[in-house]
Design a protein around this motif. Structure first.
Motif, PDB file in Angstrom:
ATOM      1  N   GLY A 116       0.755  -1.248   0.000  1.00  0.00           N
ATOM      2  CA  GLY A 116       0.000   0.000   0.000  1.00  0.00           C
ATOM      3  C   GLY A 116       0.783   1.294   0.000  1.00  0.00           C
ATOM      4  O   GLY A 116       0.233   2.348  -0.332  1.00  0.00           O
ATOM      5  N   VAL A 117       2.082   1.248   0.346  1.00  0.00           N
ATOM      6  CA  VAL A 117       2.841   2.484   0.543  1.00  0.00           C
ATOM      7  C   VAL A 117       2.854   3.382  -0.696  1.00  0.00           C
ATOM      8  O   VAL A 117       2.663   4.599  -0.598  1.00  0.00           O
ATOM      9  CB  VAL A 117       4.286   2.162   0.989  1.00  0.00           C
ATOM     10  N   LEU A 118       3.082   2.815  -1.868  1.00  0.00           N
ATOM     11  CA  LEU A 118       3.114   3.637  -3.088  1.00  0.00           C
ATOM     12  C   LEU A 118       1.806   4.389  -3.292  1.00  0.00           C
ATOM     13  O   LEU A 118       1.793   5.569  -3.677  1.00  0.00           O
ATOM     14  CB  LEU A 118       3.381   2.762  -4.319  1.00  0.00           C
ATOM     15  N   PHE A 119       0.707   3.705  -3.020  1.00  0.00           N
ATOM     16  CA  PHE A 119      -0.616   4.282  -3.258  1.00  0.00           C
ATOM     17  C   PHE A 119      -0.987   5.293  -2.177  1.00  0.00           C
ATOM     18  O   PHE A 119      -1.689   6.270  -2.446  1.00  0.00           O
ATOM     19  CB  PHE A 119      -1.638   3.150  -3.367  1.00  0.00           C
ATOM     20  N   MET A 120      -0.479   5.086  -0.974  1.00  0.00           N
ATOM     21  CA  MET A 120      -0.695   6.039   0.109  1.00  0.00           C
ATOM     22  C   MET A 120      -0.109   7.411  -0.231  1.00  0.00           C
ATOM     23  O   MET A 120      -0.587   8.442   0.247  1.00  0.00           O
ATOM     24  CB  MET A 120      -0.028   5.535   1.389  1.00  0.00           C
ATOM     25  N   SER A 121       0.932   7.423  -1.050  1.00  0.00           N
ATOM     26  CA  SER A 121       1.662   8.668  -1.299  1.00  0.00           C
ATOM     27  C   SER A 121       0.835   9.722  -2.029  1.00  0.00           C
ATOM     28  O   SER A 121       1.281  10.858  -2.177  1.00  0.00           O
ATOM     29  CB  SER A 121       2.940   8.372  -2.101  1.00  0.00           C
ATOM     30  N   PHE A 122      -0.369   9.361  -2.492  1.00  0.00           N
ATOM     31  CA  PHE A 122      -1.212  10.327  -3.194  1.00  0.00           C
ATOM     32  C   PHE A 122      -2.240  10.994  -2.275  1.00  0.00           C
ATOM     33  O   PHE A 122      -3.083  11.761  -2.731  1.00  0.00           O
ATOM     34  CB  PHE A 122      -1.918   9.654  -4.372  1.00  0.00           C
ATOM     35  N   GLY A 123      -2.147  10.719  -0.993  1.00  0.00           N
ATOM     36  CA  GLY A 123      -3.085  11.315  -0.048  1.00  0.00           C
ATOM     37  C   GLY A 123      -3.022  12.830  -0.009  1.00  0.00           C
ATOM     38  O   GLY A 123      -4.016  13.492   0.302  1.00  0.00           O
ATOM     39  N   HIS A 124      -1.853  13.399  -0.357  1.00  0.00           N
ATOM     40  CA  HIS A 124      -1.707  14.860  -0.299  1.00  0.00           C
ATOM     41  C   HIS A 124      -2.561  15.564  -1.346  1.00  0.00           C
ATOM     42  O   HIS A 124      -2.791  16.775  -1.253  1.00  0.00           O
ATOM     43  CB  HIS A 124      -0.240  15.242  -0.487  1.00  0.00           C
TER      44      HIS A 124
END
Length: 292
Positions: A154-162
């Motif tokens: 999930g880490v790569l996809f989490m990076s779009f939270g901003h």
């Protein structure tokens, strides 16, 4: 406007003749990519970037997953020429996918996104090193294995939270974590049908935590014995326990859908969750229904 499937857009990079001729690639991260695309597409201000970001992320993920395949293969004098060529091609393919992500985003002037995804890759590798270190020392338990595995996915996809705000920003981390967890549990169920992939699986760590001293010792001494692994998976009801965990996580994910700001998005995500609610085809429907 109809959205193009990211897997279709990615074929331009994944169906490379040299790669296809010499090696197999890991499974395309279809579910997580579609999850990201669906949420970003609902943010009207992103425009064409709602396709660019998932495409670039899918290539980064493929690069990481392809390199992981190299680590699991035999090396050294025992490896045949064909196997060595496949290993080398996996390394090159992983590097190629990573390079394509950088090229796509830099051409579009998305330097900040390059930075965030690069930082996410570093975090994925850090988590992997921590997990592999614990696994090597036989010090990981079943729940830790799921937590680590979900984070790695999930880490790569989490990076779009901003890019998100309001309810989207609030729900995104949990959506990714729950979805990644469901993917991992489904994969672990599928591994039960492939004895050669049971080593290091969730079932092994479950037995190491819940099994008898005799069975734990046998696992430590014969971790590559496919017959022993199959026997222990059956003895400790690993399939039933994984089905229960998958059903629980899928239910929690499903319960989040009414909180989404868009009914259209909720309906789209409901379709993505559907495979988790039913499990693999070989799991009896009655078992899933009973657990539900």
């Amino acid at each position: 406007m109809t959205r193009k499937p990211i897997a279709q857009l990615a074929r331009k990079y994944t169906e490379y003749d040299m790669i296809a001729r010499h090696t197999d690639l890991p499974e395309f991260p279809e579910g997580r990519v579609r999850l990201l695309q669906a949420v970003l597409a609902d943010l009207q201000e992103l425009g064409g970037q709602a396709e660019l970001y998932p495409l670039a992320t899918s290539l980064v993920q493929l690069g990481l997953d392809t390199h992981d395949l190299v680590e699991n293969e035999e090396s050294g004098a025992k490896a045949q020429t064909k196997q060595m060529r496949a290993r080398q091609m996996k390394v090159l393919a992983g590097d190629y996918f990573s390079g394509r992500f950088y090229h796509l985003l830099s051409q579009a002037g998305q330097i900040e996104t390059v930075k965030r995804l690069s930082e996410a890759v570093c975090e994925v590798n850090r988590i992997k090193m921590s997990l592999y270190g614990k696994m090597k020392q036989m010090r990981v338990n079943a729940e830790e294995y799921v937590s680590y595995g979900s984070a790695i996915r999930g880490v790569l996809f989490m990076s779009f939270g901003h890019l998100m705000s309001g309810m989207y920003a609030k729900l995104w981390p949990e959506l990714v974590e729950r979805f990644s967890r469901c993917e991992l549990l489904l994969q672990e169920l599928l591994r039960l049908q492939r004895p050669d992939e049971l080593s290091g699986s969730w079932g092994v760590w479950h037995v190491m935590g819940e099994g008898s001293a005799e069975d734990r010792r046998a696992l430590e001494e014969r971790s590559d014995d496919h017959g022993l692994l199959r026997q222990l998976m059956d003895k400790y009801g690993v399939a039933d326990k994984l089905v229960a965990l998958l059903r629980q996580s899928a239910g929690q994910l499903q319960a989040m859908l009414p909180k989404l700001p868009s009914d259209k998005l909720a309906a789209e995500l409901a379709n993505l969750i559907e495979p988790f609610l039913h499990g693999p085809a070989w799991v009896p429907a009655a078992a899933i229904k009973e657990l539900g």
